[in-house]
Motif scaffolding. Sequence first.
Motif, PDB file in Angstrom:
ATOM      1  N   GLU A  53      34.900  36.021  45.399  1.00 57.20           N
ATOM      2  CA  GLU A  53      34.491  36.769  46.586  1.00 57.20           C
ATOM      3  C   GLU A  53      35.575  37.744  47.046  1.00 57.20           C
ATOM      4  O   GLU A  53      35.276  38.757  47.665  1.00 57.20           O
ATOM      5  CB  GLU A  53      34.152  35.794  47.721  1.00 57.20           C
ATOM      6  CG  GLU A  53      32.970  34.878  47.414  1.00 57.20           C
ATOM      7  CD  GLU A  53      32.681  33.929  48.558  1.00 57.20           C
ATOM      8  OE1 GLU A  53      33.436  33.967  49.558  1.00 57.20           O
ATOM      9  OE2 GLU A  53      31.712  33.160  48.458  1.00 57.20           O
ATOM     10  N   GLY A  54      36.822  37.437  46.740  1.00 56.18           N
ATOM     11  CA  GLY A  54      37.902  38.283  47.236  1.00 56.18           C
ATOM     12  C   GLY A  54      38.341  39.355  46.269  1.00 56.18           C
ATOM     13  O   GLY A  54      39.347  40.024  46.517  1.00 56.18           O
ATOM     14  N   THR A  57      38.210  42.920  47.686  1.00 59.50           N
ATOM     15  CA  THR A  57      39.233  43.023  48.736  1.00 59.50           C
ATOM     16  C   THR A  57      40.621  43.147  48.124  1.00 59.50           C
ATOM     17  O   THR A  57      41.460  43.930  48.603  1.00 59.50           O
ATOM     18  CB  THR A  57      39.174  41.796  49.653  1.00 59.50           C
ATOM     19  OG1 THR A  57      37.874  41.709  50.243  1.00 59.50           O
ATOM     20  CG2 THR A  57      40.216  41.887  50.756  1.00 59.50           C
ATOM     21  N   ALA A  58      40.863  42.385  47.042  1.00 60.98           N
ATOM     22  CA  ALA A  58      42.157  42.457  46.368  1.00 60.98           C
ATOM     23  C   ALA A  58      42.385  43.839  45.782  1.00 60.98           C
ATOM     24  O   ALA A  58      43.502  44.393  45.865  1.00 60.98           O
ATOM     25  CB  ALA A  58      42.229  41.398  45.265  1.00 60.98           C
ATOM     26  N   LEU A  60      41.076  46.648  46.861  1.00 62.12           N
ATOM     27  CA  LEU A  60      41.267  47.561  47.980  1.00 62.12           C
ATOM     28  C   LEU A  60      42.686  47.456  48.525  1.00 62.12           C
ATOM     29  O   LEU A  60      43.337  48.470  48.823  1.00 62.12           O
ATOM     30  CB  LEU A  60      40.243  47.258  49.074  1.00 62.12           C
ATOM     31  CG  LEU A  60      40.171  48.242  50.242  1.00 62.12           C
ATOM     32  CD1 LEU A  60      39.801  49.632  49.752  1.00 62.12           C
ATOM     33  CD2 LEU A  60      39.159  47.758  51.276  1.00 62.12           C
ATOM     34  N   ARG A  61      43.200  46.229  48.632  1.00 60.56           N
ATOM     35  CA  ARG A  61      44.563  46.054  49.142  1.00 60.56           C
ATOM     36  C   ARG A  61      45.597  46.508  48.119  1.00 60.56           C
ATOM     37  O   ARG A  61      46.677  46.988  48.500  1.00 60.56           O
ATOM     38  CB  ARG A  61      44.777  44.596  49.536  1.00 60.56           C
ATOM     39  CG  ARG A  61      44.047  44.244  50.830  1.00 60.56           C
ATOM     40  CD  ARG A  61      44.241  42.825  51.256  1.00 60.56           C
ATOM     41  NE  ARG A  61      43.595  42.586  52.550  1.00 60.56           N
ATOM     42  CZ  ARG A  61      43.404  41.392  53.075  1.00 60.56           C
ATOM     43  NH1 ARG A  61      43.807  40.303  52.420  1.00 60.56           N
ATOM     44  NH2 ARG A  61      42.821  41.275  54.254  1.00 60.56           N
ATOM     45  N   THR A 197      47.179  40.936  46.619  1.00 58.73           N
ATOM     46  CA  THR A 197      46.755  42.000  45.722  1.00 58.73           C
ATOM     47  C   THR A 197      46.179  41.371  44.450  1.00 58.73           C
ATOM     48  O   THR A 197      45.999  40.159  44.365  1.00 58.73           O
ATOM     49  CB  THR A 197      47.926  42.929  45.382  1.00 58.73           C
ATOM     50  OG1 THR A 197      48.955  42.186  44.704  1.00 58.73           O
ATOM     51  CG2 THR A 197      48.518  43.549  46.644  1.00 58.73           C
ATOM     52  N   PHE A 247      43.928  48.919  55.760  1.00 55.50           N
ATOM     53  CA  PHE A 247      43.373  48.012  54.769  1.00 55.50           C
ATOM     54  C   PHE A 247      44.437  47.114  54.150  1.00 55.50           C
ATOM     55  O   PHE A 247      44.192  46.462  53.135  1.00 55.50           O
ATOM     56  CB  PHE A 247      42.664  48.809  53.661  1.00 55.50           C
ATOM     57  CG  PHE A 247      41.470  49.581  54.136  1.00 55.50           C
ATOM     58  CD1 PHE A 247      40.226  48.975  54.208  1.00 55.50           C
ATOM     59  CD2 PHE A 247      41.596  50.896  54.534  1.00 55.50           C
ATOM     60  CE1 PHE A 247      39.120  49.680  54.655  1.00 55.50           C
ATOM     61  CE2 PHE A 247      40.497  51.618  54.977  1.00 55.50           C
ATOM     62  CZ  PHE A 247      39.261  51.003  55.038  1.00 55.50           C
ATOM     63  N   GLY A 249      45.625  44.456  55.492  1.00 56.22           N
ATOM     64  CA  GLY A 249      45.425  43.070  55.905  1.00 56.22           C
ATOM     65  C   GLY A 249      46.372  42.690  57.029  1.00 56.22           C
ATOM     66  O   GLY A 249      47.246  43.459  57.446  1.00 56.22           O
TER      67      GLY A 249
END
Length: 488
Positions: A53-54, A57-58, A60-61, A197, A247, A249
Amino acid sequence: MFSSPTVRTSLIFLAIAVVGLFFADMSITASNPWRDLGNFFLGVVTPDFFSSEGLMTALLRTVAFAFVGVALGSASGFLLSLVYRFLPVRLFCAFIRAIHELFWALIFLQFFGFHPLTGVLAIAIPYAGIFAKVYSEILDETDPQPGRLLPPGSGLISAFLYTRIPDCWVQLRTYTAYRLECGLRSSAILGFVGLPTLGFYLEASFSQGNYSDAGAMLILFYVLIATIPLWVKPKLLPVYVLGAPFFLGDGLPIVWGNVARFFTQDIVPSPIRNGEGVSGLLPWFNDLMVNEALPGIWNTVVLTQIALVATGIITLLAFPLISNHFGGPVRRTSGHVLLVIARSTPEYILAYILLQLWGPSMLPAVVALALHNGGIIGHLIGRQTNSIHLRPDAPIGFNRYSWELVPRVYRSFLAFLFYRWEIIMRETAILGILGIYTLGFYVDSAIQNIRFDRAMMLILITALLNIGIDALGRYIRRRLALQTMPTC
Protein backbone atom coordinates in the motif's frame (compact mmCIF):
# COMPACT_ATOMS: atom_id res chain seq x y z
CA MET A 1 47.09 5.16 -30.14
CA PHE A 2 48.42 3.60 -26.96
CA SER A 3 51.34 5.39 -25.38
CA SER A 4 53.88 3.71 -23.16
CA PRO A 5 52.95 5.61 -19.94
CA THR A 6 49.26 4.74 -20.29
CA VAL A 7 50.08 1.07 -20.87
CA ARG A 8 52.41 0.99 -17.86
CA THR A 9 49.82 2.70 -15.67
CA SER A 10 47.13 0.25 -16.78
CA LEU A 11 49.36 -2.74 -16.07
CA ILE A 12 50.30 -1.38 -12.64
CA PHE A 13 46.64 -1.02 -11.64
CA LEU A 14 45.85 -4.45 -13.08
CA ALA A 15 48.69 -6.00 -11.06
CA ILE A 16 47.49 -4.26 -7.87
CA ALA A 17 43.99 -5.65 -8.40
CA VAL A 18 45.30 -9.18 -9.02
CA VAL A 19 47.36 -9.04 -5.83
CA GLY A 20 44.32 -7.71 -4.00
CA LEU A 21 42.35 -10.81 -5.02
CA PHE A 22 44.61 -12.90 -2.77
CA PHE A 23 43.53 -10.81 0.23
CA ALA A 24 39.85 -10.44 -0.67
CA ASP A 25 36.99 -12.70 0.36
CA MET A 26 35.25 -13.58 -2.92
CA SER A 27 33.31 -16.58 -1.69
CA ILE A 28 29.63 -17.39 -2.24
CA THR A 29 28.26 -18.62 1.08
CA ALA A 30 24.56 -19.01 0.28
CA SER A 31 23.33 -22.62 0.37
CA ASN A 32 21.64 -22.43 -3.03
CA PRO A 33 22.59 -19.12 -4.70
CA TRP A 34 21.42 -20.04 -8.20
CA ARG A 35 17.97 -20.99 -6.97
CA ASP A 36 17.72 -17.71 -5.07
CA LEU A 37 18.94 -15.79 -8.11
CA GLY A 38 16.35 -17.56 -10.26
CA ASN A 39 13.60 -16.70 -7.78
CA PHE A 40 14.67 -13.08 -7.85
CA PHE A 41 14.56 -12.87 -11.66
CA LEU A 42 11.20 -14.63 -11.59
CA GLY A 43 9.99 -11.90 -9.25
CA VAL A 44 11.29 -9.23 -11.64
CA VAL A 45 9.39 -10.71 -14.61
CA THR A 46 6.26 -11.24 -12.50
CA PRO A 47 6.10 -7.95 -10.56
CA ASP A 48 3.27 -7.26 -8.14
CA PHE A 49 2.47 -3.56 -8.27
CA PHE A 50 -0.48 -3.69 -5.89
CA SER A 51 0.74 -5.71 -2.90
CA SER A 52 2.32 -2.82 -0.99
CA GLU A 53 0.00 0.00 0.00
CA GLY A 54 2.88 2.37 0.64
CA LEU A 55 4.69 1.84 -2.67
CA MET A 56 3.40 4.93 -4.47
CA THR A 57 3.91 7.01 -1.34
CA ALA A 58 7.50 5.79 -1.17
CA LEU A 59 8.07 6.76 -4.81
CA LEU A 60 6.55 10.18 -4.21
CA ARG A 61 8.77 10.77 -1.17
CA THR A 62 11.80 9.52 -3.07
CA VAL A 63 11.14 12.21 -5.69
CA ALA A 64 10.40 14.84 -3.03
CA PHE A 65 13.63 14.24 -1.09
CA ALA A 66 15.59 14.34 -4.35
CA PHE A 67 14.09 17.64 -5.52
CA VAL A 68 14.47 19.44 -2.19
CA GLY A 69 17.96 18.07 -1.52
CA VAL A 70 19.26 18.80 -5.02
CA ALA A 71 17.64 22.27 -5.07
CA LEU A 72 19.32 23.23 -1.78
CA GLY A 73 22.58 21.64 -2.87
CA SER A 74 22.63 23.41 -6.24
CA ALA A 75 21.78 26.81 -4.74
CA SER A 76 24.44 26.45 -2.03
CA GLY A 77 26.94 25.02 -4.52
CA PHE A 78 26.41 27.92 -6.92
CA LEU A 79 27.16 30.45 -4.18
CA LEU A 80 30.25 28.48 -3.14
CA SER A 81 31.41 28.27 -6.76
CA LEU A 82 31.70 32.06 -6.86
CA VAL A 83 34.42 31.93 -4.18
CA TYR A 84 35.76 28.46 -5.02
CA ARG A 85 39.16 29.91 -5.98
CA PHE A 86 39.96 30.44 -2.29
CA LEU A 87 41.78 27.48 -0.72
CA PRO A 88 39.64 27.26 2.48
CA VAL A 89 36.49 27.04 0.33
CA ARG A 90 38.00 24.31 -1.85
CA LEU A 91 39.06 22.33 1.21
CA PHE A 92 35.62 22.72 2.80
CA CYS A 93 33.87 21.56 -0.37
CA ALA A 94 36.28 18.64 -0.77
CA PHE A 95 35.54 17.54 2.79
CA ILE A 96 31.73 17.68 2.62
CA ARG A 97 31.54 15.90 -0.74
CA ALA A 98 33.97 13.19 0.42
CA ILE A 99 31.42 11.97 2.99
CA HIS A 100 28.73 9.76 1.49
CA GLU A 101 25.06 10.68 1.75
CA LEU A 102 24.37 7.66 3.96
CA PHE A 103 27.08 8.72 6.40
CA TRP A 104 25.50 12.16 6.59
CA ALA A 105 22.12 10.51 7.16
CA LEU A 106 23.54 8.37 9.98
CA ILE A 107 24.95 11.51 11.61
CA PHE A 108 21.70 13.49 11.40
CA LEU A 109 19.64 10.54 12.58
CA GLN A 110 21.35 10.75 15.96
CA PHE A 111 19.83 14.14 16.81
CA PHE A 112 17.10 14.84 14.23
CA GLY A 113 15.72 11.30 14.23
CA PHE A 114 13.47 10.22 11.35
CA HIS A 115 12.66 13.79 10.47
CA PRO A 116 12.50 14.94 6.82
CA LEU A 117 15.35 17.32 7.57
CA THR A 118 17.64 14.28 7.97
CA GLY A 119 17.11 13.13 4.40
CA VAL A 120 17.16 16.59 2.88
CA LEU A 121 20.45 17.59 4.51
CA ALA A 122 22.01 14.17 3.80
CA ILE A 123 21.60 14.91 0.08
CA ALA A 124 22.05 18.68 0.09
CA ILE A 125 25.38 18.88 1.97
CA PRO A 126 27.55 16.57 -0.15
CA TYR A 127 25.82 17.75 -3.31
CA ALA A 128 26.68 21.35 -2.42
CA GLY A 129 30.36 20.41 -2.45
CA ILE A 130 29.98 18.59 -5.77
CA PHE A 131 28.01 21.43 -7.37
CA ALA A 132 30.55 24.01 -6.16
CA LYS A 133 33.42 22.19 -7.85
CA VAL A 134 31.65 21.51 -11.15
CA TYR A 135 29.92 24.89 -11.39
CA SER A 136 33.26 26.58 -10.73
CA GLU A 137 34.92 24.60 -13.53
CA ILE A 138 32.08 25.48 -15.92
CA LEU A 139 32.22 29.18 -15.05
CA ASP A 140 36.01 29.25 -15.44
CA GLU A 141 35.69 27.92 -18.99
CA THR A 142 33.40 30.73 -20.18
CA ASP A 143 34.61 33.09 -22.89
CA PRO A 144 35.83 36.37 -21.27
CA GLN A 145 35.42 38.36 -24.51
CA PRO A 146 31.72 39.35 -24.03
CA GLY A 147 32.56 40.91 -20.67
CA ARG A 148 35.12 43.19 -22.32
CA LEU A 149 32.46 44.56 -24.69
CA LEU A 150 30.20 45.91 -21.94
CA PRO A 151 29.98 49.68 -21.62
CA PRO A 152 32.17 51.37 -19.01
CA GLY A 153 30.69 51.47 -15.53
CA SER A 154 28.87 48.15 -15.79
CA GLY A 155 28.72 46.48 -12.39
CA LEU A 156 30.25 43.11 -11.59
CA ILE A 157 26.84 41.55 -10.97
CA SER A 158 25.44 42.85 -14.26
CA ALA A 159 28.53 41.61 -16.12
CA PHE A 160 28.22 38.22 -14.50
CA LEU A 161 24.51 37.83 -15.24
CA TYR A 162 24.61 39.13 -18.81
CA THR A 163 27.89 37.65 -20.07
CA ARG A 164 29.08 34.63 -18.11
CA ILE A 165 25.77 32.98 -17.20
CA PRO A 166 24.28 32.99 -20.74
CA ASP A 167 27.53 31.58 -22.13
CA CYS A 168 27.46 28.50 -19.87
CA TRP A 169 23.74 28.21 -19.15
CA VAL A 170 23.33 25.02 -21.21
CA GLN A 171 26.21 23.30 -19.38
CA LEU A 172 24.88 24.38 -15.97
CA ARG A 173 21.39 23.14 -16.81
CA THR A 174 22.65 19.84 -18.26
CA TYR A 175 24.80 19.05 -15.24
CA THR A 176 22.04 19.99 -12.79
CA ALA A 177 19.64 17.64 -14.62
CA TYR A 178 22.22 14.84 -14.37
CA ARG A 179 22.69 15.53 -10.66
CA LEU A 180 18.91 15.30 -10.20
CA GLU A 181 19.08 11.75 -11.55
CA CYS A 182 21.85 11.05 -9.04
CA GLY A 183 19.68 12.64 -6.34
CA LEU A 184 16.88 10.18 -7.10
CA ARG A 185 19.31 7.30 -6.57
CA SER A 186 20.62 8.86 -3.35
CA SER A 187 17.08 9.44 -2.13
CA ALA A 188 16.13 5.83 -2.82
CA ILE A 189 18.97 4.36 -0.75
CA LEU A 190 18.19 6.61 2.23
CA GLY A 191 15.37 4.14 2.91
CA PHE A 192 17.98 1.60 4.04
CA VAL A 193 18.60 3.68 7.17
CA GLY A 194 14.87 3.98 7.92
CA LEU A 195 13.69 7.02 5.98
CA PRO A 196 10.39 6.42 4.11
CA THR A 197 11.81 6.23 0.57
CA LEU A 198 11.95 3.33 -1.87
CA GLY A 199 14.88 1.59 -0.21
CA PHE A 200 12.90 1.07 2.99
CA TYR A 201 10.21 -0.95 1.23
CA LEU A 202 12.74 -2.75 -0.97
CA GLU A 203 14.64 -3.96 2.09
CA ALA A 204 11.39 -5.07 3.75
CA SER A 205 10.34 -7.03 0.66
CA PHE A 206 13.68 -8.82 0.40
CA SER A 207 13.81 -9.68 4.08
CA GLN A 208 10.40 -11.34 3.71
CA GLY A 209 11.29 -13.09 0.44
CA ASN A 210 8.66 -11.15 -1.56
CA TYR A 211 10.64 -10.96 -4.79
CA SER A 212 7.63 -9.93 -6.89
CA ASP A 213 7.18 -6.89 -4.65
CA ALA A 214 10.88 -6.08 -4.94
CA GLY A 215 10.72 -6.52 -8.71
CA ALA A 216 7.80 -4.09 -8.93
CA MET A 217 9.75 -1.47 -6.95
CA LEU A 218 12.84 -1.83 -9.14
CA ILE A 219 10.80 -1.58 -12.34
CA LEU A 220 9.02 1.55 -11.13
CA PHE A 221 12.36 3.07 -10.17
CA TYR A 222 13.82 2.34 -13.63
CA VAL A 223 10.75 3.89 -15.26
CA LEU A 224 11.09 6.92 -13.00
CA ILE A 225 14.74 7.41 -14.04
CA ALA A 226 14.20 6.65 -17.74
CA THR A 227 11.30 9.09 -18.08
CA ILE A 228 13.03 12.07 -16.45
CA PRO A 229 13.24 13.94 -19.80
CA LEU A 230 9.46 13.55 -20.17
CA TRP A 231 8.30 14.86 -16.80
CA VAL A 232 11.17 17.14 -15.73
CA LYS A 233 10.56 20.20 -17.89
CA PRO A 234 12.20 23.59 -17.24
CA LYS A 235 8.82 25.32 -16.95
CA LEU A 236 7.65 22.78 -14.35
CA LEU A 237 10.77 22.88 -12.17
CA PRO A 238 9.56 25.78 -9.97
CA VAL A 239 6.33 23.86 -9.36
CA TYR A 240 8.24 20.71 -8.39
CA VAL A 241 10.70 22.51 -6.13
CA LEU A 242 8.01 24.54 -4.35
CA GLY A 243 5.64 21.59 -4.02
CA ALA A 244 8.16 18.89 -3.02
CA PRO A 245 8.52 19.99 0.65
CA PHE A 246 4.82 19.27 1.21
CA PHE A 247 5.37 15.60 0.26
CA LEU A 248 8.34 14.86 2.51
CA GLY A 249 6.11 13.46 5.24
CA ASP A 250 6.03 14.25 8.93
CA GLY A 251 8.47 13.44 11.66
CA LEU A 252 8.72 13.79 15.39
CA PRO A 253 9.51 17.31 16.60
CA ILE A 254 13.22 18.09 16.71
CA VAL A 255 14.59 18.19 20.25
CA TRP A 256 17.26 20.84 20.02
CA GLY A 257 18.71 19.72 23.34
CA ASN A 258 19.70 16.45 21.61
CA VAL A 259 21.44 18.46 18.90
CA ALA A 260 23.41 20.45 21.46
CA ARG A 261 24.33 17.30 23.42
CA PHE A 262 25.54 15.55 20.26
CA PHE A 263 28.03 18.29 19.44
CA THR A 264 29.10 19.12 23.00
CA GLN A 265 29.20 15.60 24.50
CA ASP A 266 28.47 12.65 22.23
CA ILE A 267 31.21 13.22 19.64
CA VAL A 268 33.82 14.36 22.16
CA PRO A 269 36.40 11.56 22.56
CA SER A 270 35.48 9.48 25.61
CA PRO A 271 38.80 10.03 27.50
CA ILE A 272 38.21 13.79 27.47
CA ARG A 273 34.50 13.39 28.21
CA ASN A 274 35.26 11.11 31.18
CA GLY A 275 37.83 13.44 32.67
CA GLU A 276 40.92 11.42 31.77
CA GLY A 277 42.37 14.35 29.91
CA VAL A 278 44.82 14.33 27.04
CA SER A 279 46.82 11.48 28.63
CA GLY A 280 44.00 9.03 27.90
CA LEU A 281 43.53 10.23 24.34
CA LEU A 282 46.55 8.43 22.85
CA PRO A 283 45.55 4.91 24.03
CA TRP A 284 41.99 5.58 22.83
CA PHE A 285 43.24 6.67 19.40
CA ASN A 286 45.69 3.75 19.14
CA ASP A 287 42.92 1.27 19.94
CA LEU A 288 40.66 2.87 17.34
CA MET A 289 43.36 2.79 14.67
CA VAL A 290 44.59 -0.76 15.29
CA ASN A 291 41.25 -2.51 15.77
CA GLU A 292 38.95 -0.54 13.46
CA ALA A 293 40.50 2.15 11.24
CA LEU A 294 43.45 0.24 9.78
CA PRO A 295 41.47 -2.97 9.02
CA GLY A 296 38.72 -0.80 7.52
CA ILE A 297 41.16 1.21 5.41
CA TRP A 298 42.87 -1.97 4.17
CA ASN A 299 39.64 -3.66 3.13
CA THR A 300 38.30 -0.43 1.59
CA VAL A 301 41.44 0.06 -0.52
CA VAL A 302 41.61 -3.60 -1.59
CA LEU A 303 37.96 -3.68 -2.58
CA THR A 304 38.23 -0.31 -4.35
CA GLN A 305 41.19 -1.39 -6.48
CA ILE A 306 39.54 -4.65 -7.50
CA ALA A 307 36.29 -2.86 -8.31
CA LEU A 308 38.17 -0.19 -10.30
CA VAL A 309 39.80 -2.75 -12.59
CA ALA A 310 36.56 -4.74 -12.82
CA THR A 311 34.81 -1.51 -13.85
CA GLY A 312 37.39 -1.06 -16.61
CA ILE A 313 36.83 -4.60 -17.87
CA ILE A 314 33.04 -4.17 -17.85
CA THR A 315 33.42 -0.86 -19.70
CA LEU A 316 35.56 -2.38 -22.46
CA LEU A 317 33.03 -5.20 -22.85
CA ALA A 318 29.99 -2.90 -22.69
CA PHE A 319 30.69 0.01 -25.02
CA PRO A 320 30.33 -2.08 -28.24
CA LEU A 321 26.74 -2.79 -27.18
CA ILE A 322 25.69 0.75 -28.18
CA SER A 323 28.37 1.56 -30.75
CA ASN A 324 27.20 2.18 -34.31
CA HIS A 325 30.24 0.26 -35.56
CA PHE A 326 28.86 -3.09 -34.39
CA GLY A 327 25.60 -4.91 -35.10
CA GLY A 328 22.23 -3.46 -36.02
CA PRO A 329 19.57 -1.28 -34.39
CA VAL A 330 17.93 -4.16 -32.50
CA ARG A 331 21.19 -5.10 -30.79
CA ARG A 332 22.01 -1.47 -30.02
CA THR A 333 18.56 -0.89 -28.54
CA SER A 334 18.99 -3.96 -26.33
CA GLY A 335 22.43 -2.68 -25.36
CA HIS A 336 21.02 0.72 -24.42
CA VAL A 337 18.40 -0.94 -22.20
CA LEU A 338 21.04 -3.05 -20.43
CA LEU A 339 23.31 -0.06 -19.81
CA VAL A 340 20.40 2.09 -18.60
CA ILE A 341 19.52 -0.60 -16.06
CA ALA A 342 23.16 -0.97 -14.99
CA ARG A 343 23.83 2.73 -14.50
CA SER A 344 20.40 3.52 -13.03
CA THR A 345 20.63 0.92 -10.26
CA PRO A 346 22.39 2.42 -7.22
CA GLU A 347 25.44 0.39 -6.18
CA TYR A 348 24.06 0.08 -2.67
CA ILE A 349 20.78 -1.47 -3.83
CA LEU A 350 22.52 -3.84 -6.24
CA ALA A 351 25.05 -4.89 -3.59
CA TYR A 352 22.22 -5.44 -1.10
CA ILE A 353 20.35 -7.68 -3.57
CA LEU A 354 23.46 -9.73 -4.38
CA LEU A 355 24.34 -10.08 -0.68
CA GLN A 356 20.90 -11.54 -0.03
CA LEU A 357 21.38 -14.00 -2.89
CA TRP A 358 25.06 -14.94 -2.52
CA GLY A 359 25.81 -14.32 1.14
CA PRO A 360 28.21 -11.86 2.80
CA SER A 361 31.55 -11.37 1.04
CA MET A 362 33.32 -8.82 -1.12
CA LEU A 363 32.07 -10.43 -4.33
CA PRO A 364 28.60 -8.81 -4.33
CA ALA A 365 30.21 -5.40 -3.71
CA VAL A 366 32.71 -5.83 -6.56
CA VAL A 367 29.99 -6.93 -8.99
CA ALA A 368 27.67 -4.09 -7.94
CA LEU A 369 30.36 -1.41 -8.25
CA ALA A 370 31.65 -2.77 -11.56
CA LEU A 371 28.22 -3.08 -13.17
CA HIS A 372 27.05 0.40 -12.13
CA ASN A 373 30.21 2.31 -12.96
CA GLY A 374 30.97 0.16 -16.00
CA GLY A 375 27.48 0.95 -17.28
CA ILE A 376 28.10 4.69 -16.87
CA ILE A 377 31.53 4.75 -18.53
CA GLY A 378 30.51 2.19 -21.17
CA HIS A 379 27.64 4.44 -22.19
CA LEU A 380 29.94 7.48 -22.47
CA ILE A 381 32.65 5.62 -24.42
CA GLY A 382 30.07 4.01 -26.70
CA ARG A 383 28.72 7.45 -27.58
CA GLN A 384 32.26 8.65 -28.31
CA THR A 385 32.86 5.81 -30.77
CA ASN A 386 29.74 6.90 -32.67
CA SER A 387 31.55 10.11 -33.62
CA ILE A 388 34.53 8.19 -35.07
CA HIS A 389 34.51 7.83 -38.86
CA LEU A 390 36.29 4.71 -40.11
CA ARG A 391 37.77 4.33 -43.56
CA PRO A 392 35.82 2.14 -46.05
CA ASP A 393 38.35 -0.71 -45.88
CA ALA A 394 38.47 -0.78 -42.05
CA PRO A 395 38.48 -4.30 -40.56
CA ILE A 396 35.35 -5.76 -39.06
CA GLY A 397 34.54 -7.78 -35.95
CA PHE A 398 37.16 -8.17 -33.24
CA ASN A 399 39.89 -6.53 -35.33
CA ARG A 400 37.75 -3.39 -35.67
CA TYR A 401 37.26 -3.40 -31.90
CA SER A 402 40.87 -4.02 -30.91
CA TRP A 403 42.79 -2.16 -33.64
CA GLU A 404 40.49 0.67 -34.70
CA LEU A 405 38.26 1.72 -31.79
CA VAL A 406 39.91 0.81 -28.48
CA PRO A 407 43.21 2.62 -29.28
CA ARG A 408 41.26 5.77 -30.21
CA VAL A 409 39.15 5.92 -27.05
CA TYR A 410 41.57 4.34 -24.58
CA ARG A 411 42.84 7.63 -23.16
CA SER A 412 39.28 8.88 -22.70
CA PHE A 413 38.43 5.55 -21.09
CA LEU A 414 41.28 5.93 -18.58
CA ALA A 415 40.28 9.54 -17.87
CA PHE A 416 36.72 8.49 -17.02
CA LEU A 417 38.00 5.56 -14.96
CA PHE A 418 40.30 7.70 -12.82
CA TYR A 419 37.56 10.29 -12.50
CA ARG A 420 35.26 7.60 -11.06
CA TRP A 421 38.01 6.25 -8.77
CA GLU A 422 37.11 8.50 -5.84
CA ILE A 423 33.40 7.80 -6.37
CA ILE A 424 34.06 4.05 -6.24
CA MET A 425 36.02 4.60 -3.02
CA ARG A 426 33.08 6.50 -1.45
CA GLU A 427 30.68 3.73 -2.37
CA THR A 428 33.07 1.01 -1.19
CA ALA A 429 33.29 2.61 2.25
CA ILE A 430 29.51 2.93 2.62
CA LEU A 431 28.87 -0.67 1.53
CA GLY A 432 30.31 -1.68 4.90
CA ILE A 433 26.89 -0.93 6.39
CA LEU A 434 25.71 -4.09 4.60
CA GLY A 435 28.20 -6.23 6.53
CA ILE A 436 31.34 -6.02 4.38
CA TYR A 437 34.37 -5.14 6.50
CA THR A 438 35.12 -1.76 4.95
CA LEU A 439 35.18 1.50 6.89
CA GLY A 440 31.39 1.76 6.79
CA PHE A 441 31.09 -1.47 8.76
CA TYR A 442 33.06 -0.02 11.66
CA VAL A 443 31.19 3.31 11.45
CA ASP A 444 27.85 1.53 11.62
CA SER A 445 29.04 -0.72 14.48
CA ALA A 446 30.20 2.30 16.47
CA ILE A 447 26.85 4.02 15.99
CA GLN A 448 24.94 0.88 16.95
CA ASN A 449 27.01 0.71 20.14
CA ILE A 450 26.33 4.42 20.84
CA ARG A 451 30.02 5.29 20.49
CA PHE A 452 29.57 8.40 18.41
CA ASP A 453 33.06 9.70 19.14
CA ARG A 454 34.59 6.68 17.42
CA ALA A 455 32.07 6.85 14.58
CA MET A 456 32.88 10.50 13.85
CA MET A 457 36.61 9.81 13.88
CA LEU A 458 36.13 6.93 11.42
CA ILE A 459 33.97 9.13 9.17
CA LEU A 460 36.72 11.77 9.25
CA ILE A 461 39.28 9.11 8.26
CA THR A 462 36.97 8.01 5.43
CA ALA A 463 36.71 11.59 4.16
CA LEU A 464 40.50 12.06 4.24
CA LEU A 465 40.99 8.78 2.38
CA ASN A 466 38.53 9.86 -0.31
CA ILE A 467 40.21 13.27 -0.63
CA GLY A 468 43.57 11.54 -1.04
CA ILE A 469 42.28 9.21 -3.76
CA ASP A 470 40.64 12.14 -5.55
CA ALA A 471 43.91 14.09 -5.50
CA LEU A 472 45.87 11.04 -6.73
CA GLY A 473 43.38 10.50 -9.55
CA ARG A 474 43.69 14.15 -10.64
CA TYR A 475 47.49 13.87 -10.52
CA ILE A 476 47.48 10.76 -12.73
CA ARG A 477 45.08 12.35 -15.23
CA ARG A 478 47.24 15.47 -15.37
CA ARG A 479 50.52 13.50 -15.58
CA LEU A 480 49.24 11.36 -18.45
CA ALA A 481 47.42 14.34 -20.04
CA LEU A 482 44.17 12.37 -20.03
CA GLN A 483 40.98 14.01 -21.23
CA THR A 484 37.45 12.66 -21.16
CA MET A 485 36.97 13.79 -24.75
CA PRO A 486 39.36 12.50 -27.43
CA THR A 487 41.71 15.00 -29.01
CA CYS A 488 41.66 15.65 -32.75
